[in-house]
Design an enzyme around this catalytic site. Structure first.
Site, PDB file in Angstrom:
ATOM      1  N   ARG A  12       0.821  -1.218   0.000  1.00  0.00           N
ATOM      2  CA  ARG A  12       0.000   0.000   0.000  1.00  0.00           C
ATOM      3  C   ARG A  12       0.854   1.266   0.000  1.00  0.00           C
ATOM      4  O   ARG A  12       0.459   2.279  -0.564  1.00  0.00           O
ATOM      5  CB  ARG A  12      -0.942  -0.001   1.200  1.00  0.00           C
ATOM      6  CG  ARG A  12      -2.050  -1.005   1.010  1.00  0.00           C
ATOM      7  CD  ARG A  12      -3.126  -0.853   2.054  1.00  0.00           C
ATOM      8  NE  ARG A  12      -4.355  -1.452   1.572  1.00  0.00           N
ATOM      9  CZ  ARG A  12      -5.194  -2.151   2.319  1.00  0.00           C
ATOM     10  NH1 ARG A  12      -4.951  -2.323   3.609  1.00  0.00           N
ATOM     11  NH2 ARG A  12      -6.294  -2.651   1.802  1.00  0.00           N
TER      12      ARG A  12
ATOM     13  N   GLY B  88     -11.430  -8.166  -0.893  1.00  0.00           N
ATOM     14  CA  GLY B  88     -10.241  -8.359  -0.064  1.00  0.00           C
ATOM     15  C   GLY B  88      -9.688  -9.770  -0.148  1.00  0.00           C
ATOM     16  O   GLY B  88      -8.507  -9.979  -0.451  1.00  0.00           O
TER      17      GLY B  88
ATOM     18  N   GLY C 212     -13.676  -3.495   0.101  1.00  0.00           N
ATOM     19  CA  GLY C 212     -15.029  -2.955   0.223  1.00  0.00           C
ATOM     20  C   GLY C 212     -15.316  -1.870  -0.793  1.00  0.00           C
ATOM     21  O   GLY C 212     -16.401  -1.809  -1.366  1.00  0.00           O
TER      22      GLY C 212
HETATM   23  P1  ADP Z   1     -14.056 -11.123  -0.622  1.00  0.00           P
HETATM   24  O1  ADP Z   1     -13.317 -10.618   0.594  1.00  0.00           O
HETATM   25  O2  ADP Z   1     -13.144 -11.347  -1.773  1.00  0.00           O
HETATM   26  O3  ADP Z   1     -15.240 -10.259  -0.965  1.00  0.00           O
HETATM   27  P2  ADP Z   1     -15.609 -12.986   0.969  1.00  0.00           P
HETATM   28  O4  ADP Z   1     -15.154 -12.315   2.209  1.00  0.00           O
HETATM   29  O5  ADP Z   1     -17.033 -12.850   0.593  1.00  0.00           O
HETATM   30  O6  ADP Z   1     -14.666 -12.575  -0.263  1.00  0.00           O
HETATM   31  O7  ADP Z   1     -15.406 -14.563   1.066  1.00  0.00           O
HETATM   32  C1  ADP Z   1     -14.185 -15.149   1.451  1.00  0.00           C
HETATM   33  C2  ADP Z   1     -14.410 -16.245   2.458  1.00  0.00           C
HETATM   34  O8  ADP Z   1     -15.398 -17.158   2.020  1.00  0.00           O
HETATM   35  C3  ADP Z   1     -13.152 -17.046   2.679  1.00  0.00           C
HETATM   36  O9  ADP Z   1     -12.752 -16.903   4.025  1.00  0.00           O
HETATM   37  C4  ADP Z   1     -13.564 -18.483   2.360  1.00  0.00           C
HETATM   38  O10 ADP Z   1     -13.016 -19.425   3.255  1.00  0.00           O
HETATM   39  C5  ADP Z   1     -15.059 -18.441   2.522  1.00  0.00           C
HETATM   40  N1  ADP Z   1     -15.739 -19.495   1.751  1.00  0.00           N
HETATM   41  C6  ADP Z   1     -15.751 -19.664   0.412  1.00  0.00           C
HETATM   42  N2  ADP Z   1     -16.440 -20.762   0.082  1.00  0.00           N
HETATM   43  C7  ADP Z   1     -16.882 -21.308   1.232  1.00  0.00           C
HETATM   44  C8  ADP Z   1     -17.666 -22.470   1.568  1.00  0.00           C
HETATM   45  N3  ADP Z   1     -18.141 -23.271   0.609  1.00  0.00           N
HETATM   46  N4  ADP Z   1     -17.936 -22.716   2.877  1.00  0.00           N
HETATM   47  C9  ADP Z   1     -17.470 -21.884   3.827  1.00  0.00           C
HETATM   48  N5  ADP Z   1     -16.729 -20.785   3.587  1.00  0.00           N
HETATM   49  C10 ADP Z   1     -16.441 -20.503   2.304  1.00  0.00           C
END
Ligand code: ADP
Ligand code: MG
Length: 405
Positions: free
Chosen positions: A35, A363, A386
């Site tokens: 960053r 993220g 976000g």
């Molecule tokens: P981003 O930060 O990219 O927007 P999210 O925070 O929505 O993504 O999702 C990331 C999390 O989702 C990870 O910690 C991952 O372990 C969890 N995850 C993805 N698929 C599953 C699943 N099938 N069951 C439980 N957790 C999941």
């Protein structure tokens, strides 16, 4: 909207710059300075023009509602001083640091600056009024500057004193406010996913990750813009339930089953769901891990990644895209056993290199792209988790950027 390269006559002028130096720290050591590196072009441009550069950033959380000793502890943990040192190394010149976040102490530090010198102010969140956009705090800060530059894309979705209050005041006084190079790049790339041109079609969104509930607005927005939406991750379970498939012990958001059903209806076949999943009989240390159809997840098992058939199905769909927006890991990528789905999607996106415009926002998604070595295979990986999603949700609008226009 002004851009930083358009700012003129800055010699000896104080330019207030909001950067995102919210770096991961461990025992006061910076674990990833990305960053800080990303903010360098804007800072160098301003220093090169002889400005006195005053940098503001938040770092971590300081919860002012907690007991005083807890607040003190959080302040100690989220001390920006090591970042001033690191920035100085990267710039090859000393960077001053102001422990005072407002008042006479900060004024004196700014007054001591010479043209072409930079000063980093201690964590903006040491101030209780920062997150509330307190008008007095914003006025105190704004009074220090002759101009303002916004280069903290990761904080642009927050209307705080340092991201909104300062530029609003300075703009009202007729002083120049501009976006920095990092924000400019983010806005250009993400806007392409928002205001879609025909030459970028087929446009495919890949949405996965944890929850439907936190991404409803993203789903709604992308349903309107995209030709196809691929859904994976835990989020997919809620869609299976809407289709009447047994979901075993998988994470399902019962309150959003109805919403998922409506999305499927509205999408008229444009939503692509996993056909098989890697399922396990426990989230941690399972005794049984196997592949099963998503049409029937047995009791005692939960889906933790997309399965091999789905990896092929998704890769094939992705290969036809002219533009891809990806948010959300396909599975629990933090555990080795459930990484294959996310890797397969990254690999398919890599296959589009030179043929399509591809963006990663979110993220955990950016962390996964980095961890699996695909960071450089995207046209753009957003620095704002976000903020990138809110930009998609709000049709390209973010408070910290709109205020500059
Ligand atoms: P981003 O930060 O990219 O927007 P999210 O925070 O929505 O993504 O999702 C990331 C999390 O989702 C990870 O910690 C991952 O372990 C969890 N995850 C993805 N698929 C599953 C699943 N099938 N069951 C439980 N957790 C999941
Ligand atoms: Mg996340």
């Amino acid at each position: 909207m002004l851009t930083v390269d358009q700012l003129q006559n800055l010699n000896g002028k104080v330019v207030l710059v909001r950067v995102d130096f919210n770096v991961p720290l461990k025992n006061g050591e910076i674990r990833d300075d990305n960053r800080v590196v990303q903010a360098l072009p804007t800072i160098k441009e301003l220093l090169g023009k002889g400005a006195k550069v005053v940098l503001f950033s938040h770092l971590g959380k300081v919860k002012h509602k907690e007991a005083p000793e807890v607040v003190e502890e959080q302040k100690k943990k989220n001390n920006l001083a090591p970042v001033a040192k690191r920035l100085g190394e990267l710039l090859g010149q000393e960077v001053l640091f102001s422990e005072a976040t407002r008042g006479e102490g900060l004024k004196a530090c700014v007054a001591s600056l010479k043209a072409g010198q930079a000063l980093l102010v201690q964590n903006t969140r040491y101030e209780k009024g920062e997150e509330k956009n307190d008008p007095e705090l914003a006025a105190d800060w704004a009074a220090l500057g002759d101009a303002y530059v916004m280069d903290a894309f990761g904080s642009a979705h927050r209307a705080h004193a340092s991201t909104y209050g300062i530029p609003e005041l300075l703009k009202g006084q007729g002083k120049p406010v501009a976006v920095g190079y990092l924000v400019q790049k983010e806005v250009e790339n993400l806007n392409r996913c928002v205001k879609v041109s025909e030459s970028d079609r087929p446009y495919i969104a890949i949405l996965a990750g944890l929850k439907v509930s936190t991404k409803i607005k993203v789903i709604d927005s992308l349903l309107k813009k995209c030709d196809q939406i691929i859904i994976g991750g835990a989020m997919a379970n809620t869609f299976y339930k809407a289709l009447g498939y047994p979901t075993g012990d998988s994470l399902v958001e019962d309150e959003f089953v109805e919403y998922a059903g409506k999305c499927l209806e509205q999408a008229k076949g444009r939503i692509l769901l996993p056909v098989d999943a890697v399922i396990a009989n426990a989230f941690e240390n399972p005794t049984e891990v196997k592949v099963a159809s998503t049409k029937n997840t047995p009791d005692g098992f939960q889906g933790l990644d997309i399965g091999p058939e789905t990896r092929k199905l998704f890769a094939d769909a992705i290969s036809k895209a002219k533009m891809v927006f990806w948010n959300g890991p396909m599975g629990v990528f933090e555990q080795d056993a459930y990484q294959a789905g996310t890797i397969a999607v990254c690999e398919a996106i890599k296959g589009l290199k030179g043929k399509a415009f591809t963006v990663c926002g979110g993220g955990d998604s950016a962390a996964a792209a980095k961890q699996f070595g695909y960071f450089n295979d995207f046209s753009h990986v957003s620095t704002g988790g976000g903020a990138s999603l809110e930009m998609i949700e709000n049709d390209g609008h973010l408070p910290g950027i709109d205020v500059l226009g």
